[in-house]
Scaffold this active site. Structure first.
Site, PDB file in Angstrom:
ATOM      1  N   SER A 451       0.842  -1.185   0.000  1.00 49.32           N
ATOM      2  CA  SER A 451       0.000   0.000   0.000  1.00 49.32           C
ATOM      3  C   SER A 451       0.881   1.241   0.000  1.00 49.32           C
ATOM      4  O   SER A 451       1.831   1.344   0.771  1.00 49.32           O
ATOM      5  CB  SER A 451      -0.894   0.021   1.246  1.00 49.32           C
ATOM      6  OG  SER A 451      -1.884  -0.963   1.146  1.00 49.32           O
ATOM      7  N   ASP A 687      -8.303  -3.049   3.552  1.00 45.28           N
ATOM      8  CA  ASP A 687      -7.100  -3.354   2.785  1.00 45.28           C
ATOM      9  C   ASP A 687      -6.275  -4.240   3.710  1.00 45.28           C
ATOM     10  O   ASP A 687      -5.474  -3.755   4.504  1.00 45.28           O
ATOM     11  CB  ASP A 687      -6.366  -2.052   2.448  1.00 45.28           C
ATOM     12  CG  ASP A 687      -5.286  -2.245   1.389  1.00 45.28           C
ATOM     13  OD1 ASP A 687      -5.084  -3.392   0.958  1.00 45.28           O
ATOM     14  OD2 ASP A 687      -4.648  -1.248   1.008  1.00 45.28           O
ATOM     15  N   TRP A 689      -4.408  -8.253   4.807  1.00 46.68           N
ATOM     16  CA  TRP A 689      -3.688  -9.436   4.354  1.00 46.68           C
ATOM     17  C   TRP A 689      -3.764 -10.491   5.449  1.00 46.68           C
ATOM     18  O   TRP A 689      -4.010 -10.193   6.623  1.00 46.68           O
ATOM     19  CB  TRP A 689      -2.244  -9.093   4.028  1.00 46.68           C
ATOM     20  CG  TRP A 689      -1.433  -8.585   5.177  1.00 46.68           C
ATOM     21  CD1 TRP A 689      -0.724  -9.324   6.067  1.00 46.68           C
ATOM     22  CD2 TRP A 689      -1.243  -7.204   5.567  1.00 46.68           C
ATOM     23  NE1 TRP A 689      -0.101  -8.503   6.974  1.00 46.68           N
ATOM     24  CE2 TRP A 689      -0.402  -7.204   6.695  1.00 46.68           C
ATOM     25  CE3 TRP A 689      -1.705  -5.995   5.069  1.00 46.68           C
ATOM     26  CZ2 TRP A 689      -0.013  -6.030   7.334  1.00 46.68           C
ATOM     27  CZ3 TRP A 689      -1.312  -4.830   5.694  1.00 46.68           C
ATOM     28  CH2 TRP A 689      -0.480  -4.845   6.807  1.00 46.68           C
TER      29      TRP A 689
END
Length: 690
Positions: A451, A687, A689
């Site tokens: 990002s 966003d 993971w």
């Protein structure tokens, strides 16, 4: 966020350098007059198939099974290749692998009763198709797709198999395979076996795939009257020695992704098939402790056509470390042949060579082969017959067939392929394994995505990266587990700062033929849907512990600039967490400046988990500010989460539902529905993971 490397929990695989030459009937396009060179030569991206008619393609190549893939990181493409190889070796199917974006789908109904289509589909982000599957998905899920077959229903003769790759931490888990299966069946297609679903969020993707494919093959064999035979390794690619060439020959690729890079004429557009070799304008350490590192890097894109908007991702194209390259070449007996020049020749007309040739063993292993990834149990079984001793063969066979034993001996130790071979074979070299088996069985190195931690409004031509250098000490292991890309960036930073200490991982940071010298890194930009509201007066709430704060630095940086320019900026709350204020408080000095620039509109709420007797995390701080959080959400504030999906993001989601339940005096089930509706309206964005 700083999305993690292959070795850093997420098994992300396969580099989308752009597919290679279309090979057919012995005719090849490529470098100069080299008959085995690929069409990376003159293209920036994928070279499409000669025909977009899949029926025509299968007819001309005599195929009865096509394996389509929709892949973002390459894992789905890898599974598609494995299914194609297994279908041919075990059941005699004439298989081909097909990129979804290479074909039209109006004639799917004309595939024929004696053929089968297999769909391997990854779900990207919040239920979206992968980039190469967008057109297919829009076509097949339309109310009335324009099929060319007049039959009613139009897909009544289509037999298909489906496997999905998803992440249960996302709201729309495996929606691609579910929605596509539903659409195909709606138009009359016959699904064979269950639609499989792999879960990257639970870390079970590989075993989910292996568990699904066995009953699938049984069902497919029964449906199509196939007889299983003993699977014998059959190479897809031939390895051709190019004794007339040396590594210094100008036409030999030493890691360059295409001909323009080879010849030093690289130009845009720069994208997932054609990286920009960007200078690193500055870099610095963000942590204040000696045993952990976090990098801030500024990537200069002013010499390219690259653009980004706040919230996007930057892709870094890594190289494997020298120590791992040497380990692999040594265990396979290729150390002395590392600079020998070879070409790869496709042995069947629909196969695509995965990287440009002619090249060297060293270049393939260093730049194109995911040698540091977790080992696949299926690949261990594939190369078992080539073991150097009978004892090693028996051990490899057991590892390939026994899931629990494999996890005990290989997975739990985080062995890469070279370490696994050394563990099984001892001092023996694995010289009998065909090199083509490694090319076909190991994933391709892929870009890693981070990002962007800068605002495009503030610094249009410089992209900031915030990344923790991954180094994990595994209990019982001598060597720590090193993240491929973050340690590559760390080596670049140390060189930029003139650090005289030798690099223990021996990265070739100057790139092929020293073309990256002067502190450069290959990159491209990927657009993201993780965005600020278009109206800056809208309030926002951000939750980003650790490097999950990366995109929020960009968000706050942008809002501070807007406020300084006299724009009306809405209330801006950031919940940030780390271990200790004095050790890993990222961008601590900057937040005060942003507070000043925004005139009280911005507040930073911190959670330092290791400073008191009780651990405090961002979700605890969120609960403490429940009243304001609820009031802002009632004002249609946007809510953002960035960081670890498996733990933090789930906890934040649950905490928010409890806040809404208590503040609005509604049942928690109703509050959970409110959160879901926020997601659907793009008011709640993640966003994350795993």
């Amino acid at each position: 966020m700083a999305q993690l490397d292959t070795l850093d929990v997420v098994v992300l695989a396969t580099l989308l350098f752009g597919t290679v030459a279309y090979l057919t009937k012995g005719t090849y396009w490529g470098v100069t007059k080299d008959p085995y060179a690929t069409s990376y030569a003159n293209t920036n991206g994928n070279k499409q198939a000669k025909t977009r008619n899949i029926v025509e393609k299968m007819d001309e190549s005599n195929k009865n099974c096509v394996v389509f893939y929709g892949s973002q990181t390459g894992t789905a493409e890898d599974y598609a290749s494995r299914l194609a190889k297994e279908g041919k070796s075990r059941f005699g199917l004439e298989t081909m692998v097909a990129d979804l974006e290479d074909y039209d789908f109006d004639n799917l109904g004309s595939l024929g009763e004696d053929r089968v289509a297999i769909f391997v589909l990854a779900t990207y982000g919040e239920g979206e198709p992968t980039d190469n599957a967008v057109d297919f998905y829009e076509f097949i899920t339309a109310d009335e797709p324009a099929f060319s077959d007049p039959a009613d229903p139009p897909l009544q003769s289509l037999k298909f198999v489906a496997f999905g790759l998803g992440n249960n931490t996302y709201e729309h888990y495996n929606s691609m395979v579910r929605n596509v299966s539903k659409a195909l069946e709606k138009f009359g297609a016959q699904r064979i076996g269950m639609a499989g679903e792999g879960d990257d969020g639970a870390g079970t993707m590989e075993e989910d795939f292996l568990a699904w494919k066995e009953p699938m093959w049984k069902a497919l064999a029964e449906k199509m009257g196939l007889e299983e035979r003993e699977a014998v390794y059959e190479p897809v690619f031939g390895i051709v020695d190019r004794e007339n060439l040396t590594k210094d020959s100008p036409e030999v690729y030493l890691g360059e992704p295409n001909k323009m890079h080879l010849e030093g004429t690289a130009k845009g557009p720069f994208n997932a098939h054609n990286p920009y070799i960007a200078p690193i304008s500055e870099s610095r350490e963000l942590f204040t402790v000696k045993d952990r590192n976090c990098l801030h890097m500024e990537i200069d894109i002013s010499g390219s056509n690259l653009n980004y908007t706040t919230g996007d991702h930057i892709a870094v194209w890594p190289t494997n470390s020298g120590i791992e390259v040497d380990r692999f070449l040594d265990i396979t007996g290729l150390l002395e042949k590392r600079d020998s020049v070879i070409s790869l020749k496709a042995l069947e007309p629909t196969a695509k060579v995965p990287f440009p040739t002619p090249t060297t063993y060293d270049a393939i292993v260093r730049y194109h082969m995911e040698i540091c990834a977790p080992v696949s149990r299926q690949f261990i079984a594939t190369i078992a017959p080539f073991a150097p001793t009978e004892e090693a063969k028996a051990e490899m066979t057991k590892l390939g067939n026994d899931k629990d034993y494999f996890h005990e001996k290989i997975t739990n130790r985080y062995f890469n392929i070279a370490q696994a071979l050394a563990h099984v074979g001892g001092l023996e070299k694995w010289t009998a394994v065909p090199f083509s088996a490694f090319v076909e069985g190991l994933n391709k190195v892929q870009p890693r995505y981070y990002s962007i931690s800068s605002s495009s409004l503030v610094q249009k031509k410089k992209i900031a990266i915030t990344a923790v250098v991954e180094s994990l000490q595994i209990p019982g292991q001598v060597e720590p587990l090193k993240g491929v890309t973050t340690n590559y960036l760390f080596s670049l930073m140390k060189k930029q700062h003139g650090d005289p200490s030798p690099d223990p991982l021996s990265y070739n940071i100057t790139g092929p033929r020293n073309k990256y010298d002067g502190i450069h890194v290959p990159v491209h930009v990927r657009n993201s849907n993780f965005k600020l509201p278009s109206d800056p007066s809208k309030p926002i709430i951000m939750v980003g512990p650790g490097t999950g704060v990366a995109p929020f630095r960009a968000f706050v940086q942008e809002r501070a600039a807007q406020a300084k320019a006299g724009e009306n900026v809405g209330r801006t709350l950031l919940f940030f967490g780390c271990r200790k204020k004095a050790e890993d408080f990222l961008y601590s000095s900057e937040w005060k400046e942003y507070e000043k620039d925004m005139g009280g509109k911005f507040s930073l709420i911190t959670a330092f988990s290791r400073e008191g007797s009780k651990k405090v995390y961002v979700q605890h701080r969120l609960k403490e500010h429940a009243k304001e959080v609820n009031e802002l959400l009632q004002q249609k504030a946007y809510f953002y989460v960035c960081g670890d999906a498996a733990n933090m993001a789930r906890e934040v989601n649950s905490t928010l539902a409890r806040i809404l339940s208590e503040q609005r005096d509604i049942p928690e089930s109703k509050a959970e529905e409110v959160v879901k509706s926020m997601r659907a309206a793009n008011q709640y964005q993640e966003d994350v993971w795993s």
